[in-house]
Design a protein around this motif. Structure first.
Motif, PDB file in Angstrom:
ATOM      1  N   THR A 273    -114.498 -15.931 -70.111  1.00 20.38           N
ATOM      2  CA  THR A 273    -114.551 -17.334 -70.480  1.00 20.38           C
ATOM      3  C   THR A 273    -113.222 -17.742 -71.097  1.00 20.38           C
ATOM      4  OG1 THR A 273    -115.697 -19.006 -71.821  1.00 20.38           O
ATOM      5  CG2 THR A 273    -115.558 -16.778 -72.746  1.00 20.38           C
ATOM      6  N   ASP A 274    -112.856 -18.999 -70.927  1.00 22.79           N
ATOM      7  CA  ASP A 274    -111.645 -19.505 -71.570  1.00 22.79           C
ATOM      8  C   ASP A 274    -111.984 -20.341 -72.799  1.00 22.79           C
ATOM      9  OD1 ASP A 274    -112.753 -21.704 -70.348  1.00 22.79           O
ATOM     10  OD2 ASP A 274    -111.099 -22.073 -68.979  1.00 22.79           O
ATOM     11  N   ASN A 275    -113.266 -20.335 -73.173  1.00 19.94           N
ATOM     12  CA  ASN A 275    -113.726 -21.068 -74.349  1.00 19.94           C
ATOM     13  C   ASN A 275    -113.735 -20.125 -75.552  1.00 19.94           C
ATOM     14  OD1 ASN A 275    -115.665 -22.121 -76.376  1.00 19.94           O
ATOM     15  ND2 ASN A 275    -116.003 -23.741 -74.877  1.00 19.94           N
ATOM     16  N   PHE A 276    -112.875 -20.389 -76.525  1.00 24.90           N
ATOM     17  CA  PHE A 276    -112.718 -19.466 -77.655  1.00 24.90           C
ATOM     18  C   PHE A 276    -113.984 -19.344 -78.497  1.00 24.90           C
ATOM     19  CE2 PHE A 276    -107.935 -20.716 -77.778  1.00 24.90           C
ATOM     20  CZ  PHE A 276    -107.721 -19.996 -76.618  1.00 24.90           C
ATOM     21  N   VAL A 277    -114.722 -20.439 -78.653  1.00 28.63           N
ATOM     22  CA  VAL A 277    -115.951 -20.403 -79.462  1.00 28.63           C
ATOM     23  C   VAL A 277    -117.031 -19.601 -78.745  1.00 28.63           C
ATOM     24  CG1 VAL A 277    -117.780 -21.798 -80.495  1.00 28.63           C
ATOM     25  CG2 VAL A 277    -115.395 -22.565 -80.628  1.00 28.63           C
ATOM     26  N   ASP A 278    -117.206 -19.847 -77.450  1.00 28.63           N
ATOM     27  CA  ASP A 278    -118.175 -19.059 -76.687  1.00 28.63           C
ATOM     28  C   ASP A 278    -117.792 -17.582 -76.705  1.00 28.63           C
ATOM     29  OD1 ASP A 278    -119.490 -21.393 -76.109  1.00 28.63           O
ATOM     30  OD2 ASP A 278    -118.797 -21.509 -74.020  1.00 28.63           O
ATOM     31  N   ALA A 279    -116.491 -17.300 -76.593  1.00 35.23           N
ATOM     32  CA  ALA A 279    -116.029 -15.910 -76.622  1.00 35.23           C
ATOM     33  C   ALA A 279    -116.342 -15.267 -77.964  1.00 35.23           C
ATOM     34  CB  ALA A 279    -114.528 -15.856 -76.337  1.00 35.23           C
ATOM     35  N   PHE A 280    -116.200 -16.033 -79.051  1.00 38.88           N
ATOM     36  CA  PHE A 280    -116.515 -15.493 -80.376  1.00 38.88           C
ATOM     37  C   PHE A 280    -118.002 -15.138 -80.468  1.00 38.88           C
ATOM     38  CE2 PHE A 280    -118.190 -16.127 -84.628  1.00 38.88           C
ATOM     39  CZ  PHE A 280    -117.385 -15.290 -85.381  1.00 38.88           C
ATOM     40  N   ARG A 281    -118.857 -16.002 -79.974  1.00 38.37           N
ATOM     41  CA  ARG A 281    -120.299 -15.715 -80.042  1.00 38.37           C
ATOM     42  C   ARG A 281    -120.659 -14.486 -79.228  1.00 38.37           C
ATOM     43  NH1 ARG A 281    -121.177 -22.153 -79.447  1.00 38.37           N
ATOM     44  NH2 ARG A 281    -121.110 -22.671 -81.687  1.00 38.37           N
ATOM     45  N   GLN A 282    -120.058 -14.362 -78.049  1.00 36.51           N
ATOM     46  CA  GLN A 282    -120.293 -13.165 -77.237  1.00 36.51           C
ATOM     47  C   GLN A 282    -119.782 -11.921 -77.957  1.00 36.51           C
ATOM     48  OE1 GLN A 282    -118.900 -13.236 -73.098  1.00 36.51           O
ATOM     49  NE2 GLN A 282    -118.348 -11.064 -73.267  1.00 36.51           N
TER      50      GLN A 282
END
Length: 343
Positions: A273-282
């Motif tokens: 993903t290129d979404n930093f917030v989604d990446a943090f949750r993952q």
């Protein structure tokens, strides 16, 4: 003695900056640094390895490469190395938000931080297109002649240089710091035997406040890094921390190639993903699984999302199509670094 040496070296570096930089068109000037008296996270991964308060540098300089340059030569080379690093930053793409990644690998005694800083730079510039740019500051015996040191002075100067390459009202600064952290929320900055200043949470906020960046993403990958969140919190800033204010993070040490947080957020999440917030949750979910499996006290990574930063990041993402995943491969140590030890 250390104070006297620091003052003399700072003065000498300032003179060199003055002599070397004028008359070089297109190259940002580098400011002088006035150090303060201030008082340090985490594959193959090495589970359960963390560093707490009271971490002390090895005063004997065992990590210095025996065939490398002298400490004095390294210090005097910093203005040139930083000037060259800024000159290598890829050109800004007009008409859309750009992202400038500045990585900071603080502890020169363990390759894990250097590995992570260089991988992050490769990941962003390869996967996220021409609007992503990178500059690496790192303390490591293998890169003393190729990369600027990760120091207070170079961090301040690199930010000043990037500020002249960027459009601060439109572009995004991403500062990724990886090192050990202490319970008093201080980052370890060490390339023994160089007398480098340590960086605390308030110090980092103060350094950033001196520069004109509107949009910021600040990632602190260190033990107790949650203590950096309050002073860095701002409407236009996304702050990610690898651990709660009173918790260790894991995956550092001489047997590790990358930290838990670095593997989870950089390698496993941002390659999908290129979404930093989604990446943090993952990444947070993945780290919880590893810690449960290894029976470790949960690090509980922290996030603080400013009210405006997500929209600006979304605008940046519209400007590129993500490329393929970038494999993590630890860099091969240079021969001069072969005799290093771990603290």
């Amino acid at each position: 003695m250390r104070s006297v040496l620091t003052i003399l070296l700072a003065f000498a570096a300032g003179v060199l900056v003055t002599l070397w930089l004028p008359g070089r068109p297109g190259t940002p000037s580098l400011p002088e640094h006035h150090p303060a008296d201030l008082p340090p996270a985490s594959a193959s991964m090495s589970p359960g390895v963390s560093y707490a308060a009271g971490f002390e540098a090895d005063s004997e300089g065992d990590d210095w490469p025996p065939e490398g340059p002298t400490p004095e030569q390294v210090l005097y080379a910093q203005p040139r190395l930083l000037r060259d690093a800024l000159a290598r930053v890829t050109p800004r793409i007009a008409g859309k938000p750009n992202l400038y990644l500045l990585t900071f690998a603080g502890d020169g005694a363990e390759d894990v931080f250097h590995n992570e800083a260089e991988y992050a730079a490769k990941l962003f510039t390869t996967r996220f297109g021409a609007t992503a740019h990178s500059l690496v500051l790192e303390n490591n015996p293998a890169t003393l002649t190729s990369h600027p040191l990760a120091s207070w002075s170079n961090l301040d100067a690199a930010l000043a240089g990037l500020g002249k390459l960027m459009r601060p009202e439109q572009d995004i600064l991403l500062l990724y710091i990886s090192s050990h952290g202490s319970e008093d929320h201080t980052l370890l900055v060490d390339m023994d035997p160089l007398p480098l200043d340590q960086i605390g949470a308030q110090d980092l906020a103060g350094i950033l406040a001196m520069h004109p960046f509107k949009w910021k993403v600040v990632v602190i990958n260190a033990c107790y890094s949650g203590g950096f969140v309050p002073p860095l919190r701002a409407p236009d800033t996304l702050v990610l921390a690898a651990a709660r204010t009173d918790r260790s993070s894991f995956g550092c040490g001489s047997d590790s190639d990358i930290t838990y947080f670095g593997k989870a957020w950089l390698v496993d999440a941002l390659n999908h993903t290129d979404n930093f917030v989604d990446a943090f949750r993952q990444a947070s979910s993945e780290i919880r699984q590893w810690e449960r499996q290894d029976k470790l006290t949960p690090s509980e990574p922290q996030i603080d999302i400013g009210i405006g930063i997500e929209n600006q990041l979304a605008l940046w993402r519209k400007g590129f199509t993500p490329g393929p995943a970038v494999a993590f491969k630890p860099p091969v140590a240079a021969p001069a670094a072969a005799a290093t030890t771990t603290k």
